[in-house]
Design an enzyme around this catalytic site. Structure first.
Site, PDB file in Angstrom:
ATOM      1  N   CYS A 276       0.803  -1.230   0.000  1.00  0.00           N
ATOM      2  CA  CYS A 276       0.000   0.000   0.000  1.00  0.00           C
ATOM      3  C   CYS A 276       0.835   1.279   0.000  1.00  0.00           C
ATOM      4  CB  CYS A 276      -0.930  -0.002   1.206  1.00  0.00           C
ATOM      5  SG  CYS A 276      -2.154  -1.316   1.117  1.00  0.00           S
TER       6      CYS A 276
HETATM    7  N1  LIG Z   1      -2.538  -6.114   1.656  1.00  0.00           N
HETATM    8  C1  LIG Z   1      -2.980  -5.050   2.286  1.00  0.00           C
HETATM    9  O1  LIG Z   1      -2.565  -4.752   3.392  1.00  0.00           O
HETATM   10  C2  LIG Z   1      -4.053  -4.157   1.667  1.00  0.00           C
HETATM   11  C3  LIG Z   1      -4.776  -3.301   2.519  1.00  0.00           C
HETATM   12  C4  LIG Z   1      -5.771  -2.500   1.982  1.00  0.00           C
HETATM   13  C5  LIG Z   1      -5.984  -2.529   0.606  1.00  0.00           C
HETATM   14  N2  LIG Z   1      -5.253  -3.351  -0.212  1.00  0.00           N
HETATM   15  C6  LIG Z   1      -5.565  -3.352  -1.643  1.00  0.00           C
HETATM   16  O2  LIG Z   1      -6.382  -4.476  -1.922  1.00  0.00           O
HETATM   17  C7  LIG Z   1      -6.099  -5.002  -3.221  1.00  0.00           C
HETATM   18  C8  LIG Z   1      -5.737  -6.471  -3.126  1.00  0.00           C
HETATM   19  O3  LIG Z   1      -4.550  -6.582  -2.378  1.00  0.00           O
HETATM   20  P1  LIG Z   1      -4.121  -7.943  -1.663  1.00  0.00           P
HETATM   21  O4  LIG Z   1      -3.015  -7.569  -0.743  1.00  0.00           O
HETATM   22  O5  LIG Z   1      -5.311  -8.652  -1.131  1.00  0.00           O
HETATM   23  O6  LIG Z   1      -3.542  -8.769  -2.924  1.00  0.00           O
HETATM   24  P2  LIG Z   1      -3.136 -10.320  -2.953  1.00  0.00           P
HETATM   25  O7  LIG Z   1      -2.079 -10.421  -3.975  1.00  0.00           O
HETATM   26  O8  LIG Z   1      -2.903 -10.810  -1.563  1.00  0.00           O
HETATM   27  O9  LIG Z   1      -4.452 -11.064  -3.472  1.00  0.00           O
HETATM   28  C9  LIG Z   1      -5.011 -10.853  -4.720  1.00  0.00           C
HETATM   29  C10 LIG Z   1      -5.614 -12.151  -5.238  1.00  0.00           C
HETATM   30  O10 LIG Z   1      -6.298 -11.851  -6.459  1.00  0.00           O
HETATM   31  C11 LIG Z   1      -6.134 -12.938  -7.342  1.00  0.00           C
HETATM   32  N3  LIG Z   1      -6.438 -12.489  -8.702  1.00  0.00           N
HETATM   33  C12 LIG Z   1      -5.664 -11.756  -9.539  1.00  0.00           C
HETATM   34  N4  LIG Z   1      -6.329 -11.511 -10.680  1.00  0.00           N
HETATM   35  C13 LIG Z   1      -7.557 -12.074 -10.565  1.00  0.00           C
HETATM   36  C14 LIG Z   1      -8.696 -12.161 -11.425  1.00  0.00           C
HETATM   37  N5  LIG Z   1      -8.708 -11.584 -12.617  1.00  0.00           N
HETATM   38  N6  LIG Z   1      -9.766 -12.844 -10.982  1.00  0.00           N
HETATM   39  C15 LIG Z   1      -9.765 -13.428  -9.769  1.00  0.00           C
HETATM   40  N7  LIG Z   1      -8.714 -13.382  -8.908  1.00  0.00           N
HETATM   41  C16 LIG Z   1      -7.631 -12.713  -9.307  1.00  0.00           C
HETATM   42  C17 LIG Z   1      -4.705 -13.387  -7.094  1.00  0.00           C
HETATM   43  O11 LIG Z   1      -4.495 -14.717  -7.523  1.00  0.00           O
HETATM   44  C18 LIG Z   1      -4.585 -13.221  -5.569  1.00  0.00           C
HETATM   45  O12 LIG Z   1      -4.911 -14.416  -4.878  1.00  0.00           O
HETATM   46  C19 LIG Z   1      -4.997  -4.111  -3.787  1.00  0.00           C
HETATM   47  O13 LIG Z   1      -5.583  -3.097  -4.554  1.00  0.00           O
HETATM   48  C20 LIG Z   1      -4.365  -3.520  -2.547  1.00  0.00           C
HETATM   49  O14 LIG Z   1      -3.763  -2.258  -2.818  1.00  0.00           O
HETATM   50  C21 LIG Z   1      -4.307  -4.183   0.308  1.00  0.00           C
END
Ligand SMILES: NC(=O)c1ccc[n+]([C@@H]2O[C@H](COP(=O)([O-])OP(=O)(O)OC[C@H]3O[C@@H](n4cnc5c(N)ncnc54)[C@H](O)[C@@H]3O)[C@@H](O)[C@H]2O)c1
Length: 435
Positions: A276
């Protein structure tokens, strides 16, 4: 008479008969699955990674914030299942999209995951579906990228289907705040979209904060993360300033923090990491560049924060110099490589830069991290070594990058021949214990 989809979805939320789809089962998606199931909904998770889907279906969690016992309970009760079959995206009443939003090599937004997920949803969209984007992104993504793709189906937003933005704010590893008790900001494309998204999320999240548009919700998330990046940058610069003036920055920060209003405590460190803080502000900077405006605070904070690993490596060089040693050939023990304490995530961790810089200077680097048994990052492959007094004594310098709470800092402080503590953790904990 045409069906009133708004009323139908609100009624399905009240009776918990709405089927919730979560697209992307990572750090953000899986906790949301758990909260929706806890609220009484049935949840169908989608992911493109077979391993992720298989483990979820086995009730095994790959996300630290969702214990496997909890997930297994929902799976066993038939409340949670997962699939890689995106042709089933038409089944749920609500689709929450939680896919990654990284940066490209040139540090521009990479919205390809959002586009891919939107394309998949557009293929199966049906009347009576709510689509919610949860991924962090630049203002305008929901309206400019997603809405036209979904309306190509011939369905009308606010009437046949509903579209909203609601960023996830989860702070992985935070023992006090998690998905359920962190207020959630949400903005629909139309007032009906806002009413529907509030109704669906209400049973799962304690406090909802509706705003007037998806753009306001998208920007609120970017303001929050830019605020952190800028303030961390400021306090990191203050660490350099204090160092040059021979003043203890921690004493200065603690003194400033006694002001009961108008000051918020941030602490210096090795730089910023995670999915982030180092990335999200660049989404806003990029959007503003398209409008011929340069967001100077974002650039300066990014610059200061990304230079911190070099600053700390200079401190290691100075500490070795005191022992008449060079970095080249010295044994260096890095403590903590996760991007923050008590989590198992190394994405964008400044520890990688610290290790790489030390290796470039010829240092022999080992690390210990109870959460990261091994890692492979851009050509770096290392395994965590056990931590004991003998290993600490054998190191020419110990470098604390991430201060996981389970480690014995007293021992580190006592046994290390030279210590560079980017988090000031040995002194802080020793002082706390003495009190
Ligand atoms: N990790 C954090 O602390 C956090 C906190 C708040 C917001 N976010 C935001 O949330 C979003 C997700 O982050 P995350 O950390 O959960 O990512 P992550 O990489 O942990 O998980 C994302 C998942 O999405 C899947 N994926 C990718 N493309 C896909 C598709 N087309 N269809 C279905 N599944 C698909 C991947 O295989 C993966 O399992 C980002 O925008 C991030 O900036 C993250």
């Amino acid at each position: 008479m045409a069906k009133n989809w708004e009323q139908e979805l609100i009624a399905k939320a009240e009776s918990r008969k709405a089927l919730i789809g979560v697209v992307g089962l990572g750090y953000v998606g899986l906790p949301l699955v758990a909260e929706m199931a806890e609220a009484g909904y049935t949840v169908l998770g989608f992911d493109v990674t077979q391993r992720v889907v298989d483990t979820v279906n086995q009730g095994v969690s790959h996300v630290q914030d969702v214990p496997s016992e909890r997930l297994a309970r929902y799976v066993k009760a038939g409340k949670v299942s997962a699939t890689t079959d995106l042709s089933r995206l038409g089944e749920p009443d609500c689709l929450a999209i939680c896919v990654p939003t990284p940066l490209s090599k040139s540090r521009d937004p990479d919205v390809s995951f959002i586009l891919a997920a939107t394309d998949s949803v557009a293929k199966t969209i049906r009347p009576g579906q709510l689509v919610v984007l949860e991924s962090t992104t630049y203002p305008g993504t929901t309206r400019e990228l997603m809405l036209p793709a979904l309306e190509r189906s011939g369905l009308k937003v606010g009437q046949d289907f509903f579209l909203a933005f609601s960023a996830e704010r989860v702070d992985p590893g935070n023992p006090r705040f998690h998905t359920r008790n962190t207020p959630k900001v949400m903005g629909g494309i139309t007032p009906a979209c806002s009413r529907v998204v509030v109704a669906i999320y209400q049973p799962a999240i304690e406090t909802l904060v509706p705003v007037s548009s998806p753009e306001a919700a998208e920007l609120a998330k970017l303001l929050e993360n830019t605020f952190r990046s800028v303030n961390i940058g400021l306090v990191n610069e203050m660490a350099i300033v204090c160092d040059k003036l021979g003043v203890d920055v921690w004493e200065v920060i603690d003194a400033a923090a006694t002001k009961p209003f108008g000051f918020m405590k941030f602490t210096p460190g090795p730089g910023v990491g995670g999915h982030c803080i180092p990335l999200d502000p660049h989404y806003l900077a990029w959007k503003m560049r398209t409008l011929n405006y340069r967001t100077r605070f974002i650039e300066v904070a990014g610059e200061v924060n990304s230079q911190m690993p070099e600053y700390w490596v200079e401190k290691v060089t100075a500490a070795l110099n005191q022992q008449s040693k060079a970095v080249k050939g010295s044994k260096l023990l890095v403590i903590g490589v996760a991007y923050k304490p008590d989590i198992d995530d190394i994405r964008e961790s400044p520890a990688m830069d610290v290790i790489r810089l030390l290796q470039q200077l010829g240092g022999v680097v080992e690390y210990h991290d109870p959460y990261i048994p091994e890692f492979r990052e851009e050509g770096l492959t290392l395994k965590s070594v056990p931590l004991d007094a003998a290993r600490v004594r054998a190191a020419d310098c110990v470098v604390i990058v991430t201060d996981h709470s389970s480690l014995d800092y007293e021992m580190l402080g006592r046994e290390a021949r030279a210590l560079v503590d980017t988090r000031h953790t040995v002194a802080t904990r020793t002082k706390r214990k003495a009190k």
